[in-house]
Design a protein around this motif. Structure first.
Motif, PDB file in Angstrom:
ATOM      1  N   LEU A  65      79.479  23.577  86.638  1.00  0.00           N
ATOM      2  CA  LEU A  65      80.420  22.889  85.774  1.00  0.00           C
ATOM      3  C   LEU A  65      81.232  23.920  85.005  1.00  0.00           C
ATOM      4  O   LEU A  65      80.706  24.963  84.603  1.00  0.00           O
ATOM      5  N   ILE A  66      82.505  23.643  84.816  1.00  0.00           N
ATOM      6  CA  ILE A  66      83.368  24.527  84.037  1.00  0.00           C
ATOM      7  C   ILE A  66      83.922  23.730  82.863  1.00  0.00           C
ATOM      8  O   ILE A  66      84.198  22.535  82.981  1.00  0.00           O
ATOM      9  N   THR A  67      84.067  24.382  81.713  1.00  0.00           N
ATOM     10  CA  THR A  67      84.514  23.685  80.507  1.00  0.00           C
ATOM     11  C   THR A  67      85.538  24.509  79.758  1.00  0.00           C
ATOM     12  O   THR A  67      85.601  25.736  79.888  1.00  0.00           O
ATOM     13  N   VAL A  68      86.330  23.819  78.952  1.00  0.00           N
ATOM     14  CA  VAL A  68      87.274  24.499  78.077  1.00  0.00           C
ATOM     15  C   VAL A  68      87.468  23.622  76.844  1.00  0.00           C
ATOM     16  O   VAL A  68      87.507  22.395  76.936  1.00  0.00           O
ATOM     17  N   ASN A  69      87.558  24.246  75.692  1.00  0.00           N
ATOM     18  CA  ASN A  69      87.799  23.542  74.443  1.00  0.00           C
ATOM     19  C   ASN A  69      89.300  23.488  74.140  1.00  0.00           C
ATOM     20  O   ASN A  69      90.062  24.329  74.629  1.00  0.00           O
ATOM     21  N   PRO A  70      89.750  22.538  73.358  1.00  0.00           N
ATOM     22  CA  PRO A  70      91.169  22.487  73.001  1.00  0.00           C
ATOM     23  C   PRO A  70      91.638  23.793  72.369  1.00  0.00           C
ATOM     24  O   PRO A  70      90.970  24.347  71.495  1.00  0.00           O
ATOM     25  N   GLY A  71      92.756  24.300  72.862  1.00  0.00           N
ATOM     26  CA  GLY A  71      93.324  25.514  72.305  1.00  0.00           C
ATOM     27  C   GLY A  71      92.697  26.793  72.788  1.00  0.00           C
ATOM     28  O   GLY A  71      93.159  27.884  72.412  1.00  0.00           O
ATOM     29  N   GLU A  72      91.662  26.720  73.617  1.00  0.00           N
ATOM     30  CA  GLU A  72      90.983  27.929  74.102  1.00  0.00           C
ATOM     31  C   GLU A  72      91.796  28.579  75.224  1.00  0.00           C
ATOM     32  O   GLU A  72      92.127  27.927  76.224  1.00  0.00           O
ATOM     33  N   VAL A  73      92.135  29.853  75.082  1.00  0.00           N
ATOM     34  CA  VAL A  73      92.924  30.566  76.083  1.00  0.00           C
ATOM     35  C   VAL A  73      92.035  30.921  77.272  1.00  0.00           C
ATOM     36  O   VAL A  73      90.953  31.480  77.114  1.00  0.00           O
ATOM     37  N   HIS A  74      92.493  30.590  78.470  1.00  0.00           N
ATOM     38  CA  HIS A  74      91.713  30.880  79.674  1.00  0.00           C
ATOM     39  C   HIS A  74      92.668  31.040  80.856  1.00  0.00           C
ATOM     40  O   HIS A  74      93.854  30.720  80.775  1.00  0.00           O
ATOM     41  N   ASP A  75      92.145  31.556  81.964  1.00  0.00           N
ATOM     42  CA  ASP A  75      92.899  31.643  83.204  1.00  0.00           C
ATOM     43  C   ASP A  75      91.955  31.297  84.352  1.00  0.00           C
ATOM     44  O   ASP A  75      90.863  30.760  84.104  1.00  0.00           O
ATOM     45  N   GLY A  76      92.330  31.567  85.578  1.00  0.00           N
ATOM     46  CA  GLY A  76      91.451  31.257  86.704  1.00  0.00           C
ATOM     47  C   GLY A  76      91.961  31.862  87.989  1.00  0.00           C
ATOM     48  O   GLY A  76      93.111  31.618  88.381  1.00  0.00           O
ATOM     49  N   THR A  77      91.109  32.661  88.647  1.00  0.00           N
ATOM     50  CA  THR A  77      91.490  33.335  89.886  1.00  0.00           C
ATOM     51  C   THR A  77      90.405  33.125  90.933  1.00  0.00           C
ATOM     52  O   THR A  77      89.224  33.402  90.665  1.00  0.00           O
ATOM     53  N   PRO A  78      90.761  32.628  92.131  1.00  0.00           N
ATOM     54  CA  PRO A  78      89.742  32.438  93.171  1.00  0.00           C
ATOM     55  C   PRO A  78      89.208  33.775  93.672  1.00  0.00           C
ATOM     56  O   PRO A  78      89.886  34.797  93.588  1.00  0.00           O
ATOM     57  N   PHE A  79      87.996  33.745  94.199  1.00  0.00           N
ATOM     58  CA  PHE A  79      87.390  34.964  94.720  1.00  0.00           C
ATOM     59  C   PHE A  79      88.136  35.489  95.936  1.00  0.00           C
ATOM     60  O   PHE A  79      88.184  36.692  96.174  1.00  0.00           O
ATOM     61  N   ASP A  80      88.684  34.579  96.764  1.00  0.00           N
ATOM     62  CA  ASP A  80      89.367  35.020  97.980  1.00  0.00           C
ATOM     63  C   ASP A  80      90.447  34.013  98.348  1.00  0.00           C
ATOM     64  O   ASP A  80      90.674  33.033  97.638  1.00  0.00           O
ATOM     65  N   ALA A  81      91.089  34.253  99.489  1.00  0.00           N
ATOM     66  CA  ALA A  81      92.237  33.440  99.897  1.00  0.00           C
ATOM     67  C   ALA A  81      91.862  32.009 100.261  1.00  0.00           C
ATOM     68  O   ALA A  81      92.747  31.144 100.373  1.00  0.00           O
ATOM     69  N   SER A  82      90.581  31.747 100.459  1.00  0.00           N
ATOM     70  CA  SER A  82      90.170  30.375 100.803  1.00  0.00           C
ATOM     71  C   SER A  82      90.245  29.454  99.590  1.00  0.00           C
ATOM     72  O   SER A  82      90.171  28.232  99.725  1.00  0.00           O
ATOM     73  N   GLY A  83      90.369  30.038  98.401  1.00  0.00           N
ATOM     74  CA  GLY A  83      90.514  29.243  97.198  1.00  0.00           C
ATOM     75  C   GLY A  83      89.239  28.534  96.784  1.00  0.00           C
ATOM     76  O   GLY A  83      88.123  28.961  97.094  1.00  0.00           O
ATOM     77  N   ARG A  84      89.384  27.430  96.084  1.00  0.00           N
ATOM     78  CA  ARG A  84      88.235  26.645  95.634  1.00  0.00           C
ATOM     79  C   ARG A  84      88.691  25.204  95.450  1.00  0.00           C
ATOM     80  O   ARG A  84      89.871  24.918  95.253  1.00  0.00           O
ATOM     81  N   ARG A  85      87.728  24.290  95.549  1.00  0.00           N
ATOM     82  CA  ARG A  85      88.003  22.871  95.326  1.00  0.00           C
ATOM     83  C   ARG A  85      87.244  22.432  94.093  1.00  0.00           C
ATOM     84  O   ARG A  85      86.074  22.756  93.917  1.00  0.00           O
ATOM     85  N   TRP A  86      87.915  21.702  93.208  1.00  0.00           N
ATOM     86  CA  TRP A  86      87.258  21.254  91.988  1.00  0.00           C
ATOM     87  C   TRP A  86      87.856  19.935  91.512  1.00  0.00           C
ATOM     88  O   TRP A  86      88.905  19.499  91.968  1.00  0.00           O
TER      89      TRP A  86
END
Length: 261
Positions: free
Chosen positions: A61-82
């Protein structure tokens, strides 16, 4: 316009936005106004968060709070599904106050590995995208309680108000009910009522209501009502919803029951 690999799913609950995605897109640093909670279903990613760089893979599970700065990069070119739920802060703060008066709410970790919490997230996601407010409110409270882990384990008392709520459902399962309304009539918080009702009947209110609806529909079909009439008279949103409940409960469709009259 939706980006390729991203899809907004209709939500049956005000204040909850639903997104499913399958992408190799790398997100730059950004924030959300809402609480976000999601499940990685395939692949993996790393992301900066308010607690440093973290990694999340399938089943996390991934979470983020309001106003929390974040980014996101897949491990490889196959990406990810969420899949993600973005929840208006007022809804989660209200749930926290209901569970423990004076409580606030904040996600403590950007990545969570908890099998039971994952089950609760899936249940909430399904309720928000396919069901009514009674079910969704109960699932949101249950998920919030799992996250907050209230210290009190005292069993809620089963008072006359809870018994009256069960009788109300028995008398008119087609009625449109809300968790807030049932709890208020029982003079309890929503969380107290949810736990007490489940203790009394063995089922949460929404599941109990569906049982009573499908039992009424079965009786009406046997009495000769058309399938559409039986669905409407029993409180189902449509005939297909009634059919799904029939198969889940009885192992046959209402049409098959009608042909056996």
């Amino acid at each position: 316009m939706q980006a390729r690999g991203f899809k907004l799913i209709p939500s049956h609950v005000d204040g909850v936005e639903v997104v499913v995605a399958d992408s190799a897109l790398a997100f730059g640093r950004h924030t959300h106004d809402e609480f976000g909670i999601g499940l990685i279903e395939r692949g993996a990613q790393k992301s900066a968060s308010g607690r440093g760089v973290v990694e999340a893979g399938a089943g996390d599970l991934i979470t983020v709070n309001p106003g929390e700065v974040h980014d996101g990069t897949p491990f490889d070119a196959s990406g990810r599904r969420w899949r993600m739920l973005y929840i208006d802060p007022a809804r989660l703060l209200d749930a926290a106050a209901d569970i423990g008066p004076g409580s606030s709410f904040e996600f403590k970790a950007p990545v969570i590995r908890d099998a039971l919490l994952t089950v609760r997230f899936r249940a909430l996601f399904d309720a928000v995208t396919t069901d009514d407010a009674l079910h969704s409110d109960a699932e949101l409270l249950t998920l919030a309680a799992r996250l907050l882990k209230p210290s009190s384990v005292e069993r809620p008392a089963i008072g006359a108000g809870v018994t009256a709520a069960r009788e109300r459902i028995d008398d008119d399962p087609a009625a449109e009910l809300t968790l807030s309304g049932l709890a208020a009539d029982a003079a309890m918080s929503r969380y107290q009522f949810l736990r007490a009702f489940t203790r009394l009947t063995g089922l949460p209110p929404h599941a109990y209501l569906l049982q009573r609806r499908v039992q009424r529909a079965r009786r009406l079909v046997r009495e000769g009502l058309s399938l559409a009439e039986a669905a409407a008279a029993s409180g189902f949103a449509d005939q297909s919803h009634m059919t799904r409940c029939f198969v889940r409960n009885f192992g046959l469709t209402p049409g098959a029951l009608a042909r056996c009259r």
